[in-house]
Motif scaffolding. Structure first.
Motif, PDB file in Angstrom:
ATOM      1  N   THR A 194       1.024  -1.191   0.546  1.00  0.00           N
ATOM      2  CA  THR A 194       0.101   0.025  -0.265  1.00  0.00           C
ATOM      3  C   THR A 194       0.765   2.193  -0.070  1.00  0.00           C
ATOM      4  OG1 THR A 194      -0.165  -0.056   1.927  1.00  0.00           O
ATOM      5  CG2 THR A 194      -1.838  -0.789   1.516  1.00  0.00           C
ATOM      6  N   THR A 202       0.980   7.528   0.449  1.00  0.00           N
ATOM      7  CA  THR A 202      -0.052   8.709   0.220  1.00  0.00           C
ATOM      8  C   THR A 202      -0.010   8.524  -1.224  1.00  0.00           C
ATOM      9  OG1 THR A 202       2.202  10.376  -0.517  1.00  0.00           O
ATOM     10  CG2 THR A 202       0.793  10.783   1.613  1.00  0.00           C
ATOM     11  N   GLY A 203      -1.162   8.599  -1.802  1.00  0.00           N
ATOM     12  CA  GLY A 203      -1.909   8.460  -3.354  1.00  0.00           C
ATOM     13  C   GLY A 203      -2.757   7.280  -3.740  1.00  0.00           C
ATOM     14  N   GLN A 204      -2.444   7.153  -4.377  1.00  0.00           N
ATOM     15  CA  GLN A 204      -2.882   5.750  -4.690  1.00  0.00           C
ATOM     16  C   GLN A 204      -1.507   5.161  -5.684  1.00  0.00           C
ATOM     17  OE1 GLN A 204      -5.947   7.043  -7.619  1.00  0.00           O
ATOM     18  NE2 GLN A 204      -7.465   8.001  -6.413  1.00  0.00           N
ATOM     19  N   ARG A 222      -5.886  -0.624  -8.161  1.00  0.00           N
ATOM     20  CA  ARG A 222      -5.270   1.087  -8.153  1.00  0.00           C
ATOM     21  C   ARG A 222      -5.668   0.283  -6.206  1.00  0.00           C
ATOM     22  NH1 ARG A 222      -9.596   5.267  -9.739  1.00  0.00           N
ATOM     23  NH2 ARG A 222     -10.701   3.894  -8.968  1.00  0.00           N
ATOM     24  N   ILE A 223      -4.250   0.742  -5.613  1.00  0.00           N
ATOM     25  CA  ILE A 223      -4.562   0.473  -4.601  1.00  0.00           C
ATOM     26  C   ILE A 223      -4.146   2.099  -3.397  1.00  0.00           C
ATOM     27  CG2 ILE A 223      -3.082  -0.594  -2.159  1.00  0.00           C
ATOM     28  CD1 ILE A 223      -3.856  -2.487  -3.813  1.00  0.00           C
ATOM     29  N   THR A 224      -5.520   2.333  -2.648  1.00  0.00           N
ATOM     30  CA  THR A 224      -4.780   3.407  -1.621  1.00  0.00           C
ATOM     31  C   THR A 224      -3.873   3.021  -0.525  1.00  0.00           C
ATOM     32  OG1 THR A 224      -6.666   3.200  -0.167  1.00  0.00           O
ATOM     33  CG2 THR A 224      -7.617   4.270  -2.644  1.00  0.00           C
ATOM     34  N   PRO A 225      -3.653   4.697   0.319  1.00  0.00           N
ATOM     35  CA  PRO A 225      -3.121   3.767   1.740  1.00  0.00           C
ATOM     36  C   PRO A 225      -3.748   3.164   2.211  1.00  0.00           C
ATOM     37  CG  PRO A 225      -2.991   6.119   0.715  1.00  0.00           C
ATOM     38  CD  PRO A 225      -3.830   5.527  -0.092  1.00  0.00           C
ATOM     39  N   SER A 226      -5.005   2.932   2.967  1.00  0.00           N
ATOM     40  CA  SER A 226      -6.080   2.578   3.863  1.00  0.00           C
ATOM     41  C   SER A 226      -6.531   1.582   3.843  1.00  0.00           C
ATOM     42  CB  SER A 226      -7.165   3.601   3.670  1.00  0.00           C
ATOM     43  OG  SER A 226      -8.059   3.078   2.690  1.00  0.00           O
ATOM     44  N   GLY A 240      -8.446  -0.906  -2.685  1.00  0.00           N
ATOM     45  CA  GLY A 240      -8.580  -1.314  -3.783  1.00  0.00           C
ATOM     46  C   GLY A 240      -9.624  -2.122  -4.784  1.00  0.00           C
ATOM     47  N   SER A 241      -8.826  -1.040  -5.693  1.00  0.00           N
ATOM     48  CA  SER A 241     -10.296  -1.257  -6.998  1.00  0.00           C
ATOM     49  C   SER A 241      -9.273  -2.344  -7.795  1.00  0.00           C
ATOM     50  CB  SER A 241     -10.772  -0.234  -8.015  1.00  0.00           C
ATOM     51  OG  SER A 241     -11.459   0.464  -6.287  1.00  0.00           O
ATOM     52  N   HIS A 245     -14.617  -3.468  -5.885  1.00  0.00           N
ATOM     53  CA  HIS A 245     -13.706  -3.579  -5.227  1.00  0.00           C
ATOM     54  C   HIS A 245     -13.032  -4.143  -4.011  1.00  0.00           C
ATOM     55  CE1 HIS A 245     -14.878   0.862  -6.208  1.00  0.00           C
ATOM     56  NE2 HIS A 245     -16.703   0.415  -6.132  1.00  0.00           N
TER      57      HIS A 245
END
Length: 63
Positions: A13, A16-18, A34-38, A41-42, A60
């Protein structure tokens, strides 16, 4: 890289950002994750439409 369930589960992960990871083997061009910091993902499909880059989320998931 081929995006298998095992590889997707092991993706890092971003702080920051994606982060985007693309399947370059068996999937259609523009298929990726696509993965986010939290850790959300999608699976996404990215294509250029009328000169503009478009991203369509397909499903998702949690990493």
């Amino acid at each position: 890289m081929k995006l298998t369930k095992t590889r997707v589960g092991a993706l890092l992960t971003p702080v920051t950002g994606q982060a985007f990871y693309w399947d370059w083997e068996d999937a259609p061009n523009g298929f990726g994750v696509r993965i986010t910091p939290s850790g959300a993902g999608s699976y996404i499909l990215q294509k250029r439409v009328d000169g503009k880059l478009k991203r369509l989320p397909l499903a998702h998931m949690r990493i």
